[in-house]
Design a protein around this motif. Structure first.
Motif, mmCIF file in Angstrom:
data_model
loop_
_atom_site.group_PDB
_atom_site.id
_atom_site.type_symbol
_atom_site.label_atom_id
_atom_site.label_comp_id
_atom_site.label_asym_id
_atom_site.label_seq_id
_atom_site.Cartn_x
_atom_site.Cartn_y
_atom_site.Cartn_z
ATOM 1 N N GLU A 1 0.831 -1.210 0.000
ATOM 2 C CA GLU A 1 0.000 0.000 0.000
ATOM 3 C C GLU A 1 0.866 1.259 0.000
ATOM 4 O OE1 GLU A 1 -2.486 -0.520 3.384
ATOM 5 O OE2 GLU A 1 -3.944 -1.792 2.329
ATOM 6 N N MET A 2 1.964 1.235 0.742
ATOM 7 C CA MET A 2 2.856 2.392 0.778
ATOM 8 C C MET A 2 3.472 2.656 -0.598
ATOM 9 S SD MET A 2 2.889 3.914 3.671
ATOM 10 C CE MET A 2 4.393 4.872 3.478
ATOM 11 N N GLU A 3 3.846 1.600 -1.279
ATOM 12 C CA GLU A 3 4.417 1.769 -2.618
ATOM 13 C C GLU A 3 3.383 2.349 -3.576
ATOM 14 O OE1 GLU A 3 5.913 -2.029 -3.701
ATOM 15 O OE2 GLU A 3 7.727 -1.865 -2.451
ATOM 16 N N ALA A 4 2.117 1.940 -3.413
ATOM 17 C CA ALA A 4 1.056 2.470 -4.269
ATOM 18 C C ALA A 4 0.838 3.960 -4.003
ATOM 19 C CB ALA A 4 -0.234 1.689 -4.032
ATOM 20 N N ILE A 5 0.905 4.351 -2.728
ATOM 21 C CA ILE A 5 0.728 5.768 -2.374
ATOM 22 C C ILE A 5 1.860 6.614 -2.946
ATOM 23 C CG2 ILE A 5 0.733 7.391 -0.442
ATOM 24 C CD1 ILE A 5 -0.764 5.235 1.170
#
Length: 274
Positions: free
Chosen positions: A232-236
């Motif tokens: 999720e952090m990489e997507a953000i």
């Protein structure tokens, strides 16, 4: 397994006299001795299962089990023994339940030796004596065989590895056949096989093992949560690079359904959902 002897029987249609009758059941075999008042006690003959032997006055007949028999070691009243214990390669004592199958010799000469060397001493032609004999000539060698075979394995393998447990079971059967013959000094018993339940470590060890397994499962679950958060952090980060910080926040709010766009003649406005 008691002999059947009657004080008198009809030997001929016109004459009655005292005699001894030995009648093995279909799952028994008999042995008869000439033991009359005026003779020495000497072996006379064996009797096949389901047959009847009528001998002279004072003669003695005995019957023993014929065919497959069992020696069960388990936590129940009908078992011949309580569960047995073994010590593994890594010095942990484990408890084992199971059943051994075997048969008493059917050879007449060997049966005679069995009766004279062991059967008479234990009164093994009676149920109580037979059970005592099993404890000495089957139970003790079996216990020794299980210990000898267990020395090759660690407790975790015996407890949780079906392949290792099967290998151990075969090894126990091999050792037991050897030790049982050594115990009796003759081949009195044959057809030996053994079926063993999963060996059980002490309760404290089982509790510790369960706790360790629970910790492993919790750790695996946490790793999955961490991986999800990382994704999720990489997507953000990717959204921020494309839309900028404010655009990324707005995109996430729309995606989560927390705001809505309102289109009018004056343009587009954003309003929080109620």
């Amino acid at each position: 397994m008691k002999r059947i002897a009657l004080p008198a029987c009809l030997l001929a249609a016109t004459m009655a006299t005292g005699c001894s009758i030995t009648t093995p059941q279909p799952d028994q075999k008999g042995i008869v001795y000439d033991a009359g008042m005026f003779s020495d006690t000497t072996f006379q003959n064996c009797i096949d299962p389901g047959s009847r032997d009528v001998s002279g006055p004072g003669d003695q007949g005995f019957v023993y089990p014929n065919g497959q028999r069992t020696f069960e070691f388990a936590n129940k009243d009908s078992a011949e023994s309580k569960p047995l214990t073994v010590v593994t390669k890594d010095n942990l004592e484990m408890t084992v339940s199971g059943v051994a199958t075997f048969s008493l010799t059917t050879d007449c000469g060997t049966l005679r030796k069995f009766h004279e060397q062991i059967g008479l001493k234990f009164k093994a032609y009676e149920d109580e004596g037979w059970n005592r004999l099993l404890g000495v000539y089957i139970g003790q060698p079996l216990d020794r065989a299980m210990d000898a075979a267990a020395k090759a394995y660690g407790w975790k393998d015996l407890f949780s590895n079906p392949t290792i447990k099967q290998e151990w079971e075969k090894s126990v059967a091999t050792y037991a056949a050897q030790f049982i013959k050594e115990q009796g000094g003759e081949g009195f018993f044959g057809g030996f096989s053994v079926t063993l339940q999963q060996p059980q470590p002490p309760q404290g060890v089982r509790d510790a093992l369960a706790s360790a397994q629970q910790a492993v499962e919790e750790n695996t679950a946490q790793k999955a949560k961490n991986e999800k958060a990382r994704t999720e952090m990489e997507a953000i980060k990717a959204l921020v690079e494309v839309l900028g910080p404010e655009g990324a926040v707005m995109w996430q709010a729309v995606k989560d359904g927390r705001v809505s766009f309102v289109v009018s003649d004056g343009g587009v406005s954003v309003a929080p959902k109620r």
